[in-house]
Every structure is written in C-alpha cells, then in structure tokens.
Design an enzyme around this catalytic site. Structure first.
Site: not given
Ligand code: NAD
Ligand code: TYD
Length: 347
Positions: A36, A89, A130-132, A155, A157, A159, A185, A219
C-alpha cells in the site's frame, strides 16, 4: 483449488488482474500481498473484500520475514502454486526524482520473492516486466524477446535487473519462471500520474496538459485487460525460462493521444502546454508480440478508440476514487514534477 500469491494487487494492473481472475477462474483463490504505497489502493478491490477466494495481506516484498510468514501460513492450509510479481515502483518520472525506492522494491524485492519461491517450493514464478527494458527504438523496427536489454531510465534499469535475476534463478537453481514484457497499459484504476489518466484528470477540470518535448514520442498502447489475459496465458501455457512480449499493435505519438482526448472530452487545443522534456526520454517503443500469439494463442482484443472512450467513461463515473487519491501526497508530487514546467497553472 490452486492458490496464487499476487504481489502489488492493489495497483493498477494487479487489481485488474485480480478482478479478472476472480470473475473468470472459479478454481483459483488469491492472496493479494501489497505494501500500500501511494500507488496501492484498497478501494481498487473494495467489492471483493469478503470474497471467499480472496485475501489481502499488507506487506512489503523486500521484507523476507513477512513474505516467509505469508507463505508458511498458507502452506498449512493450501500451498501457494504460483507467485505473480506485479509489485513495483512503476513511474519513470518518479525514478528520475529519486531512484532509491526503485532499486529497493524492483530489484531487492524481486530477489526476496525469488528466494522465498525456492524455499517454499513454489511451482511457478511469473515476473511482470516491461518493454522499457529494451530501451528506445528509432523510427522503424520492433522489440522482440531477443532484443538486447538496454534500459535508459532508473525505472527500466531496475526492471531489467529484476529480469536478469529471475533468469539467473532459472539457470542456477532450476526455478520455473516466466517473464512477461508489456507495452504501455491504459484502462480503469490507473493512478493519474501516467499520461492517459493524468490528461483525462486535468482536462475534466479544464486544466492544462503538460506534453513533454515535441510530443512526438511514440508508445504502443494496450488495454490493461488484454495485458492481464496475456499474463494468465503465459502462466498457463508459457515455457519455463521464457520471455513473452505483449503489445497492442497500436503505436501512437503522445500528441496524437492528447488531441484525441481533447476531442473526446470536448476541450480546446489551448489546454495543450508543451513543457520541458523528460531527461533521457525514450523516443519510441513498439512490440513484436508474435511469439505470444503463436505460442500462447493470445491476441490483443480491445480496439483503442473504444477502450479509450470506456476509460474516459470510467474516470467520469468514479470521481470520488480520483478525488481520494489526488489529495495529499499527489499534490506534493504534482508540484514537484510540474510546478516549474507549468508555472501558475500547476496549483
Ligand atoms: P502501480 O504503480 O499502479 O502499482 C504498483 C503496486 O505495487 C501498488 O499497489 C503498490 O502499493 C505495490 N507495491 C509497491 N512497492 C511495493 C513493495 N515494496 N511491496 C509490496 N507492494 C508494493 O503499477 P502498475 O502500473 O499496476 O504496474 C504493475 C507491474 O506491471 C509493474 O511491475 C510494472 O513494472 C509492470 N508494467 C506496467 C506497465 C504500465 O503501463 N503501467 C506496462 C508494463 C509493465
Ligand atoms: P508514461 O505514462 O509516464 O509512461 P512511460 O514513460 O512508462 O512510457 O508516459 C507515456 C508517454 O507520455 C511518455 O512518452 C512520456 C509522456 N508524458 C508526457 O508527455 N507528459 C506527462 O505529463 C506524462 C506523465 C507523460
């Protein structure tokens, strides 16, 4: 009945995953293990609090004692079959402000879970990556599973480091693990710090939207439920030690998304504000997901325009959810991240 441990289940993707599993997999019971943090929100799963196949435990994945206690306690009733590691994170901008929590949770947390998986004989470990981790693409080409890792942000790095640790546990200890690498996503329950929910949030309040640099970064967008279905498929059909890429086959420049959001929300172009670029900003991500299609029989199903409209509708209907998480720490973060970039508009 297989029991699974989902870490980070109170976040955006984890909560969508838990909802999907509870709704579509009647044989599976879930322990949601989440620290949380600011991104974790119990309200994301509030309708399941008393669900017979759902249990929440607050805990940090870097804390080996509570991880062990959780797995030991459940071993007495029913062994945990699989750990799905969503906990992370997850926001690049925050990793630029302070990378420490990223190394802590994403690297040390994953290592803690991997050791626990070995100790408790967990059958399979699913690492949600992640693809990053692949870095940035030029105007052409796609990331495949064999693209070398070349992360650019703290971030990504962290992952990539976690992915390498997972692969080392497969190689050295024979742990059964699969890694999923997905593109950006979007969908309900996403914290309004990422592009799409942040821009919806601001536009709904007639506030400016901060477009980084020239807005031409690309993206590959995927609906969160398509990603979640992919993770389930990788768990069920993926081969030990393999990586599976998921993407939406939906490349869009940020400015294109911004204009689409303005149109769908009926807001003027004057709300676009070009601001200072993100340091080290990756120019383009695009995924080749043909391996997942071929091996797992998975395809992305959600049409982007429909998915985006549904997402806007969700944020419209869930204003209380947004209000609750955008008070307090969020304001502090927003000011730190955008204060100088946006000037007086950021307040
Ligand atoms: P998010 O930031 O919305 O959620 C992260 C969750 O992890 C939160 O509920 C937080 O409380 C929990 N958390 C953080 N540190 C923790 C710890 N030390 N112990 C236990 N719980 C902890 O992230 P998300 O967007 O749901 O992403 C989930 C996963 O998917 C991540 O591993 C992220 O790298 C990966 N991912 C995300 C995206 C995207 O577009 N959001 C795309 C590809 C992969
Ligand atoms: P983000 O949603 O942070 O995802 P990621 O960096 O993991 O791809 O950002 C998506 C794209 O949008 C990225 O190219 C950065 C850009 N962006 C902005 O231009 N302004 C913003 O305020 C944010 C959060 C992202």
């Amino acid at each position: 009945m297989p029991k699974i441990l989902v870490t980070g289940g109170c976040g955006f993707i984890g909560s969508n995953f838990i909802r999907l599993v509870l709704e579509t997999e009647p044989e599976i019971s879930i322990i949601n293990f989440d620290a949380l943090t600011y991104a974790g929100n119990l309200a994301n799963l509030k309708e399941y609090v008393n669900h017979p196949r759902y249990q929440f435990i607050q805990g940090d994945i870097t804390d080996s004692q509570i991880v062990a206690q959780t797995l030991a306690a459940t071993q007495q009733s029913e062994i945990v079959d699989t750990i799905f590691n969503f906990a992370a994170e997850s926001h690049v901008d925050r990793s630029i402000l302070d990378s420490r929590p990223f190394v802590n949770t994403n690297v040390l947390g994953t290592q803690t879970l991997l050791d626990a998986a070995r100790k408790f004989g967990i059958r399979r470990f699913v690492q949600v990556s992640t693809d990053e981790v692949y870095g940035s693409l030029g105007p052409t080409g796609l990331f495949s599973e064999t693209t070398p890792l070349s992360p650019n942000s703290p971030y990504s790095a962290s992952k990539a480091s976690a992915d390498l640790l997972v692969q080392s546990y497969v190689h050295t200890f024979g742990l059964d693990a699969v890694i999923t690498r997905c593109s950006n996503n979007y969908g309900p329950y996403q914290f309004p710090e990422k592009l799409i929910p942040l821009f919806i949030h601001n536009l709904m309040r007639d506030r400016q939207v901060p477009v980084y640099g020239d807005g031409m970064q690309i993206r590959d967008w995927i609906h969160v439920l398509d990603h979640c279905r992919g993770i389930l498929a990788a768990w069920e059909k993926g081969h030990k030690g393999e990586v599976y890429n998921f993407g939406g086959r939906c490349e869009k420049a940020n400015i294109e998304i911004t204009r689409l959001l303005l149109k769908l929300l009926g807001k003027p172009e004057s709300l676009i504000q070009y601001v200072q670029d993100r340091p080290g900003h990756d120019r383009r991500y695009a995924i080749d997901c043909s391996k997942a299609e071929r091996v797992l029989g998975w395809v992305p199903e959600m049409n982007f325009d429909q998915g985006l409209q549904q997402t806007i509708d969700w944020y419209r209907s869930n204003q209380a959810w947004v209000e609750a998480i955008t008070s307090g720490e969020y304001r502090h973060y927003y000011q730190k991240q955008y204060g100088q970039r946006l000037g007086s508009d950021s307040k």
